[in-house]
Each structure stands twice: as C-alpha cells, then as structure tokens.
Design an enzyme around this catalytic site. Sequence first.
Site, PDB file in Angstrom:
ATOM      1  N   LEU A   1       0.817  -1.224   0.000  1.00 41.12           N
ATOM      2  CA  LEU A   1       0.000   0.000   0.000  1.00 41.12           C
ATOM      3  C   LEU A   1       0.849   1.271   0.000  1.00 41.12           C
ATOM      4  CD1 LEU A   1      -2.921  -1.058   2.419  1.00 41.12           C
ATOM      5  CD2 LEU A   1      -2.751  -1.366  -0.059  1.00 41.12           C
TER       6      LEU A   1
ATOM      7  N   THR B   1       1.828   2.938  -2.630  1.00 42.44           N
ATOM      8  CA  THR B   1       1.138   3.862  -3.542  1.00 42.44           C
ATOM      9  C   THR B   1      -0.251   3.332  -3.919  1.00 42.44           C
ATOM     10  OG1 THR B   1       2.091   2.844  -5.536  1.00 42.44           O
ATOM     11  CG2 THR B   1       3.310   4.684  -4.583  1.00 42.44           C
TER      12      THR B   1
ATOM     13  N   ILE C   1       7.211  -7.103  -1.485  1.00 42.78           N
ATOM     14  CA  ILE C   1       7.772  -8.167  -2.341  1.00 42.78           C
ATOM     15  C   ILE C   1       9.140  -8.603  -1.826  1.00 42.78           C
ATOM     16  CG2 ILE C   1       6.493  -7.712  -4.472  1.00 42.78           C
ATOM     17  CD1 ILE C   1       8.917  -6.022  -5.425  1.00 42.78           C
TER      18      ILE C   1
ATOM     19  N   PHE D   1       3.510  -6.473 -10.620  1.00 42.84           N
ATOM     20  CA  PHE D   1       3.265  -5.053 -10.904  1.00 42.84           C
ATOM     21  C   PHE D   1       3.934  -4.137  -9.878  1.00 42.84           C
ATOM     22  CE2 PHE D   1      -0.234  -7.618 -12.320  1.00 42.84           C
ATOM     23  CZ  PHE D   1      -0.432  -7.199 -13.617  1.00 42.84           C
TER      24      PHE D   1
ATOM     25  N   PHE E   1       7.878   1.261  -7.908  1.00 44.93           N
ATOM     26  CA  PHE E   1       7.672   2.709  -7.939  1.00 44.93           C
ATOM     27  C   PHE E   1       7.793   3.135  -9.396  1.00 44.93           C
ATOM     28  CE2 PHE E   1       9.601   2.716  -3.439  1.00 44.93           C
ATOM     29  CZ  PHE E   1       8.345   2.585  -2.874  1.00 44.93           C
TER      30      PHE E   1
ATOM     31  N   ASN F   1      13.744  -0.722  -4.540  1.00 43.71           N
ATOM     32  CA  ASN F   1      12.416  -1.337  -4.633  1.00 43.71           C
ATOM     33  C   ASN F   1      12.246  -2.140  -5.921  1.00 43.71           C
ATOM     34  OD1 ASN F   1       9.911  -1.719  -3.303  1.00 43.71           O
ATOM     35  ND2 ASN F   1       8.933  -0.334  -4.734  1.00 43.71           N
TER      36      ASN F   1
ATOM     37  N   TYR G   1      14.113   5.303 -13.334  1.00 46.54           N
ATOM     38  CA  TYR G   1      12.932   4.437 -13.401  1.00 46.54           C
ATOM     39  C   TYR G   1      13.051   3.488 -14.589  1.00 46.54           C
ATOM     40  CZ  TYR G   1       8.252   2.976 -14.795  1.00 46.54           C
ATOM     41  OH  TYR G   1       7.187   2.226 -15.217  1.00 46.54           O
TER      42      TYR G   1
ATOM     43  N   LEU H   1      -1.269  12.084 -18.216  1.00 41.11           N
ATOM     44  CA  LEU H   1      -2.032  13.152 -18.873  1.00 41.11           C
ATOM     45  C   LEU H   1      -3.553  13.014 -18.723  1.00 41.11           C
ATOM     46  CD1 LEU H   1      -1.921  15.716 -20.598  1.00 41.11           C
ATOM     47  CD2 LEU H   1      -1.971  14.249 -22.624  1.00 41.11           C
TER      48      LEU H   1
HETATM   49  N1  LIG Z   1       0.456   3.204 -15.471  1.00 43.49           N
HETATM   50  C1  LIG Z   1       1.223   3.230 -16.550  1.00 43.49           C
HETATM   51  O1  LIG Z   1       0.977   4.000 -17.502  1.00 43.49           O
HETATM   52  C2  LIG Z   1       2.427   2.315 -16.645  1.00 43.49           C
HETATM   53  C3  LIG Z   1       3.203   2.345 -17.826  1.00 43.49           C
HETATM   54  C4  LIG Z   1       4.293   1.480 -17.930  1.00 43.49           C
HETATM   55  C5  LIG Z   1       4.591   0.606 -16.907  1.00 43.49           C
HETATM   56  N2  LIG Z   1       3.845   0.616 -15.756  1.00 43.49           N
HETATM   57  C6  LIG Z   1       4.197  -0.320 -14.676  1.00 43.49           C
HETATM   58  O2  LIG Z   1       3.030  -1.000 -14.278  1.00 43.49           O
HETATM   59  C7  LIG Z   1       3.087  -1.304 -12.883  1.00 43.49           C
HETATM   60  C8  LIG Z   1       1.829  -0.809 -12.196  1.00 43.49           C
HETATM   61  O3  LIG Z   1       1.705   0.592 -12.405  1.00 43.49           O
HETATM   62  P1  LIG Z   1       0.482   1.399 -11.795  1.00 43.49           P
HETATM   63  O4  LIG Z   1       0.267   2.578 -12.667  1.00 43.49           O
HETATM   64  O5  LIG Z   1      -0.620   0.480 -11.506  1.00 43.49           O
HETATM   65  O6  LIG Z   1       1.142   1.920 -10.424  1.00 43.49           O
HETATM   66  P2  LIG Z   1       0.522   1.916  -8.936  1.00 43.49           P
HETATM   67  O7  LIG Z   1       1.440   2.802  -8.154  1.00 43.49           O
HETATM   68  O8  LIG Z   1      -0.918   2.252  -8.983  1.00 43.49           O
HETATM   69  O9  LIG Z   1       0.698   0.406  -8.495  1.00 43.49           O
HETATM   70  C9  LIG Z   1       1.875  -0.130  -7.962  1.00 43.49           C
HETATM   71  C10 LIG Z   1       1.492  -0.937  -6.744  1.00 43.49           C
HETATM   72  O10 LIG Z   1       2.657  -1.608  -6.219  1.00 43.49           O
HETATM   73  C11 LIG Z   1       2.654  -1.485  -4.795  1.00 43.49           C
HETATM   74  N3  LIG Z   1       4.058  -1.622  -4.366  1.00 43.49           N
HETATM   75  C12 LIG Z   1       5.112  -0.820  -4.673  1.00 43.49           C
HETATM   76  N4  LIG Z   1       6.232  -1.322  -4.119  1.00 43.49           N
HETATM   77  C13 LIG Z   1       5.888  -2.449  -3.465  1.00 43.49           C
HETATM   78  C14 LIG Z   1       6.615  -3.428  -2.715  1.00 43.49           C
HETATM   79  N5  LIG Z   1       7.925  -3.321  -2.515  1.00 43.49           N
HETATM   80  N6  LIG Z   1       5.946  -4.480  -2.202  1.00 43.49           N
HETATM   81  C15 LIG Z   1       4.596  -4.612  -2.383  1.00 43.49           C
HETATM   82  N7  LIG Z   1       3.868  -3.718  -3.082  1.00 43.49           N
HETATM   83  C16 LIG Z   1       4.509  -2.652  -3.613  1.00 43.49           C
HETATM   84  C17 LIG Z   1       2.015  -0.138  -4.525  1.00 43.49           C
HETATM   85  O11 LIG Z   1       1.476  -0.014  -3.216  1.00 43.49           O
HETATM   86  C18 LIG Z   1       0.936  -0.084  -5.606  1.00 43.49           C
HETATM   87  O12 LIG Z   1      -0.285  -0.629  -5.152  1.00 43.49           O
HETATM   88  C19 LIG Z   1       4.358  -0.662 -12.344  1.00 43.49           C
HETATM   89  O13 LIG Z   1       5.353  -1.670 -12.278  1.00 43.49           O
HETATM   90  C20 LIG Z   1       4.706   0.358 -13.425  1.00 43.49           C
HETATM   91  O14 LIG Z   1       6.084   0.573 -13.485  1.00 43.49           O
HETATM   92  C21 LIG Z   1       2.760   1.447 -15.603  1.00 43.49           C
END
Ligand SMILES: NC(=O)c1ccc[n+]([C@@H]2O[C@H](COP(=O)([O-])OP(=O)(O)OC[C@H]3O[C@@H](n4cnc5c(N)ncnc54)[C@H](O)[C@@H]3O)[C@@H](O)[C@H]2O)c1
Length: 326
Positions: A38, A40, A57, A74, A77, A93, A142, A189
Amino acid sequence: MKAVTSRYLVTGGAGYVGGTVARHLVEAGHEVTVLDDLSTGFAEGVPAGAEFIEGRIQDAAKWLDGSYGGVLHFAAFSQVGESVAKPEKYWENNVGGTMALLAAMRTAGVRKLVFSSTAATYGEPESVPITESARTAPTSPYGASKLAVDHMIGGECAAHGLAAVSLRYFNVAGAYGACGERHDPESHLVPLVLEVALGRREAINVYGDDYPTPDGTCVRDYIHVADLAEAHLLALDAMTPGEHLVCNLGNGNGFSVREVVETVRRVTGHPVPEVIAARRPGDPAVLVASAETARERLGWHPSRPDLADIVRDAWAFTQERERGRA
Ligand SMILES: NC(=O)c1ccc[n+]([C@@H]2O[C@H](COP(=O)([O-])OP(=O)(O)OC[C@H]3O[C@@H](n4cnc5c(N)ncnc54)[C@H](O)[C@@H]3O)[C@@H](O)[C@H]2O)c1
C-alpha cells in the site's frame, strides 16, 4: 468444458494496473492473492474475491509456495521525476524487490512470471513505431530499473527454466469499473486533464508546442487498461519454460497532447484551459508502439483503441470517485 484455472500471486494488485488485472483474473475464475504494501496503492483497489496480504515483495518468501501457478508482478515505484531525484529508492524497490521475488519463486518452484515493463526502457527512439528490437537507452533511473529487471528475468529463464513475459506498456489510461487511475502525485495526462474538467485544477500544462508533430505537441500511444489486462491473461497461456518473451503493448496509434485535451472537452462537456509551458528534458516528440509481437505471440487484439472510449471510461471513474468524496 470448464477452462483450466490456477492460483496466482499478483504483486502490486492494490494499484491501478495490478488491481485491474487481478479483477480480470478473478472474473476468469482464477484464485488470486494480492501482495501489496500500500505504498502507492489502496486496499479498496483489491478486487472482491481476491485474498489480500499487506506486505512487501522483498519478503515474498514468507508467503510464496508451490500452490501458486505463477506470479504477475506489478509492484514497483513508477514516477519518472522522483526516480531522478531519488534513484536509490528505485534500485532498492524495483530491482532489489524483484531480486527477492525471483529468489522466492525459485525456492518455491513457481515457474511462471508476467512482468510490467515499460516503454521507458527504450528512451529516445531512433525510429517509430518502436519494436522490441529497438535500442534500449532509458533516460531515467525508473526506466533503467525496469530494464535491469528485464535483464534479470532473461537470465532466470535461460539458467533456471523460468517461463516469463515482459510486457512493455506504453501510456495506460481508461478505467475498468471501480479500477481506475489514482496516482499521488498524478503525472499521467488523461487523469490530469480530467481533474481540470472537474474543476480541481485550473489548467493543464502543455509541455512544448513546437515539436515536429502535426500540431506541435508530443504524441503518445494510449492503451485502455482493460485491453492491457487481457494481454496479461493471454501471456499466461503463451509462455514456455526457458523463454523470456518481450512484447510491447500499445495501439500503434499516436494521439497528441492537444488531441487528448480536445477529446476530454468533447467527452466531458467542460472547458479545459491550457497553459503552454517549456519542453521537459528527455520528452521525445513521438512514442508509438509496434505491438506486432503481442498480436502474433499472444493473439492479442485491443478492442478499445478509440481515444474517446478510453477517456469516457476514465471520466466515469473520476466522477464516481468525486461522488465518493462528497
Ligand atoms: N500506469 C502506466 O501508464 C504504466 C506504464 C508502464 C509501466 N507501468 C508499470 O506498471 C506497474 C503498475 O503501475 P500502476 O500505474 O498500476 O502503479 P501503482 O502505483 O498504482 O501500483 C503499484 C502498486 O505496487 C505497490 N508496491 C510498490 N512497491 C511495493 C513493494 N515493494 N511491495 C509490495 N507492493 C509494492 C504499490 O502499493 C501499488 O499498489 C508498475 O510496475 C509500473 O512501473 C505502468
């Protein structure tokens, strides 16, 4: 005949994309455990029907055992700007956490992995649309952390027979019912423009209107989060032991920042003032995916490529959330 179902661990399943995929897995009849700290994400983002473990994780070995058919990973950060200011946070992380997860999977004998990679692994493209064989030169810690994980997974497949798919998302947007975007701070965006439509922000900053694009603003490839989720389920069936498959996920259609703003005006019926700001360093003019590999190898065909549909679903989620705040 009943489809074959399995038990999956979804790391980051309280977040935007992970929560949407977890919900698709539950709807397909799979048993789902969400592991999320939780940091983010939000507990209410875990779909009904999934088990929830609040944890990191980095400690995955505490919970992972041979009853799991695979992991969808997923948790990470993902703020580009923050990663420039605090790179160590991203290495610890995204890379350290995944290293621990892979070790836990090896020990438990869990041999299937789908990983959220990103278009940010490519950096400034030499040509578009971007294919998976394009040069990878990330412009942020990142993107570098995600590329490092892709390399780690490749090694795990070659040396230890893991079956894995890295899905390189382009710009994820839209919502799937109660699963929508709520990053804090928000940097994407579509939700930012919707906040302007809602009256929560005064104007949308357009970073540069002198790019070599038809209207001078940056062009990006927006993909509906539900289409993205479907690719994850297909990936689970398409993977083979010892192979690390890398697939871009995008529509192959670019939309400019101005087109997104215009679409939000049309869909919401609200005015959206724009402010032209300076270009941001490292923002390429055009980022559009070639998703041929996903089509060929996963049999993936996005069914919601229309920007207006993506914005409409995101708007419905935003309004619902606003009602919840009232
Ligand atoms: N949203 C996008 O446009 C996008 C684009 C490319 C890649 N991604 C990748 O997709 C994945 C999900 O993105 P999102 O937009 O849903 O982000 P998000 O921040 O909504 O989800 C990430 C989740 O991971 C959890 N988390 C983070 N570190 C953790 C840890 N060490 N242990 C357990 N839980 C942990 C957070 O609490 C969160 O719920 C990420 O890996 C991101 O890099 C997202």
